[in-house]
Design a protein around this motif. Structure first.
Motif, short mmCIF file in Angstrom:
data_model
loop_
_atom_site.label_atom_id
_atom_site.label_comp_id
_atom_site.label_asym_id
_atom_site.label_seq_id
_atom_site.Cartn_x
_atom_site.Cartn_y
_atom_site.Cartn_z
N GLY A 52 5.72 -2.25 -5.98
CA GLY A 52 6.00 -1.56 -4.73
C GLY A 52 5.94 -0.04 -4.81
N LYS A 53 5.59 0.52 -5.96
CA LYS A 53 5.49 1.97 -6.12
C LYS A 53 4.21 2.46 -5.43
N LYS A 54 4.32 3.54 -4.62
CA LYS A 54 3.14 4.09 -3.96
C LYS A 54 2.30 4.84 -5.00
N LEU A 55 1.05 4.41 -5.17
CA LEU A 55 0.16 5.00 -6.15
C LEU A 55 -0.82 5.99 -5.55
N HIS A 56 -1.15 5.80 -4.28
CA HIS A 56 -2.16 6.64 -3.65
C HIS A 56 -1.99 6.57 -2.15
N SER A 57 -2.26 7.69 -1.48
CA SER A 57 -2.32 7.68 -0.02
C SER A 57 -3.34 8.72 0.42
N GLN A 58 -3.98 8.43 1.53
CA GLN A 58 -4.90 9.40 2.12
C GLN A 58 -5.08 9.06 3.59
N TYR A 59 -5.38 10.09 4.36
CA TYR A 59 -5.66 9.93 5.78
C TYR A 59 -7.12 10.19 6.02
N GLY A 60 -7.73 9.34 6.80
CA GLY A 60 -9.16 9.43 7.02
C GLY A 60 -9.89 8.81 5.85
N ILE A 61 -10.80 7.95 6.14
CA ILE A 61 -11.55 7.26 5.10
C ILE A 61 -13.01 7.23 5.54
N SER A 62 -13.88 7.62 4.62
CA SER A 62 -15.31 7.57 4.93
C SER A 62 -16.01 6.73 3.87
N ARG B 162 -11.22 3.74 -9.11
CA ARG B 162 -9.80 3.89 -9.45
C ARG B 162 -9.05 2.56 -9.34
N LEU B 163 -9.67 1.57 -8.72
CA LEU B 163 -9.01 0.29 -8.49
C LEU B 163 -8.54 -0.35 -9.80
N LYS B 164 -9.35 -0.29 -10.85
CA LYS B 164 -8.96 -0.91 -12.12
C LYS B 164 -7.65 -0.31 -12.64
N ASN B 165 -7.54 1.01 -12.58
CA ASN B 165 -6.29 1.65 -13.03
C ASN B 165 -5.12 1.24 -12.16
N TRP B 166 -5.34 1.18 -10.87
CA TRP B 166 -4.27 0.80 -9.96
C TRP B 166 -3.83 -0.64 -10.22
N LEU B 167 -4.76 -1.53 -10.50
CA LEU B 167 -4.41 -2.93 -10.75
C LEU B 167 -3.60 -3.10 -12.02
N GLU B 168 -3.74 -2.16 -12.94
CA GLU B 168 -3.00 -2.24 -14.20
C GLU B 168 -1.63 -1.58 -14.10
N SER B 169 -1.32 -0.93 -12.98
CA SER B 169 -0.03 -0.26 -12.83
C SER B 169 1.09 -1.28 -12.62
N PRO B 170 2.24 -1.03 -13.28
CA PRO B 170 3.37 -1.97 -13.10
C PRO B 170 4.01 -1.85 -11.74
#
Length: 90
Positions: free
Chosen positions: A62-72, A82-90
């Motif tokens: 449940g820890k917030k790892l990333h946020s951004q507004y607007g997506i292109s 970056r998904l691989k790193n995020w998937l490995e986060s506890p």
């Protein structure tokens, strides 16, 4: 992302559209992932979402790892990388 354990969910805050109208709009925009309906902002307010579209990435705990507004479309290769790193986060 279909081969990863990641889950993508949308949050829809529409309060003046029917469920069918919301589903049609999502389909028209190519949003093939499930969306949570939050017309009373019960999720939006605690997350302090300040604009749309917004992207939030949370770890399994449940820890917030990333946020951004607007997506292109140009953001997608970086986010996918970056998904691989995020998937490995506890």
């Amino acid at each position: 992302m279909k081969d990863s354990p990641a889950v993508v969910l949308g949050v829809n805050t529409e309060d003046d559209l029917s469920l069918e109208e919301i589903k049609k709009a999502a389909s028209d925009f190519g949003m093939l992932y499930p969306s949570l309906l939050d017309p009373e902002w019960k999720l939006v307010t605690p997350l302090k979402i300040e604009g749309q579209p917004a992207l939030f990435v949370f770890s399994k705990s449940g820890k917030k790892l990333h946020s951004q507004y607007g997506i292109s479309e140009k953001d997608l290769p970086i986010l996918t990388g970056r998904l691989k790193n995020w998937l490995e986060s506890p």
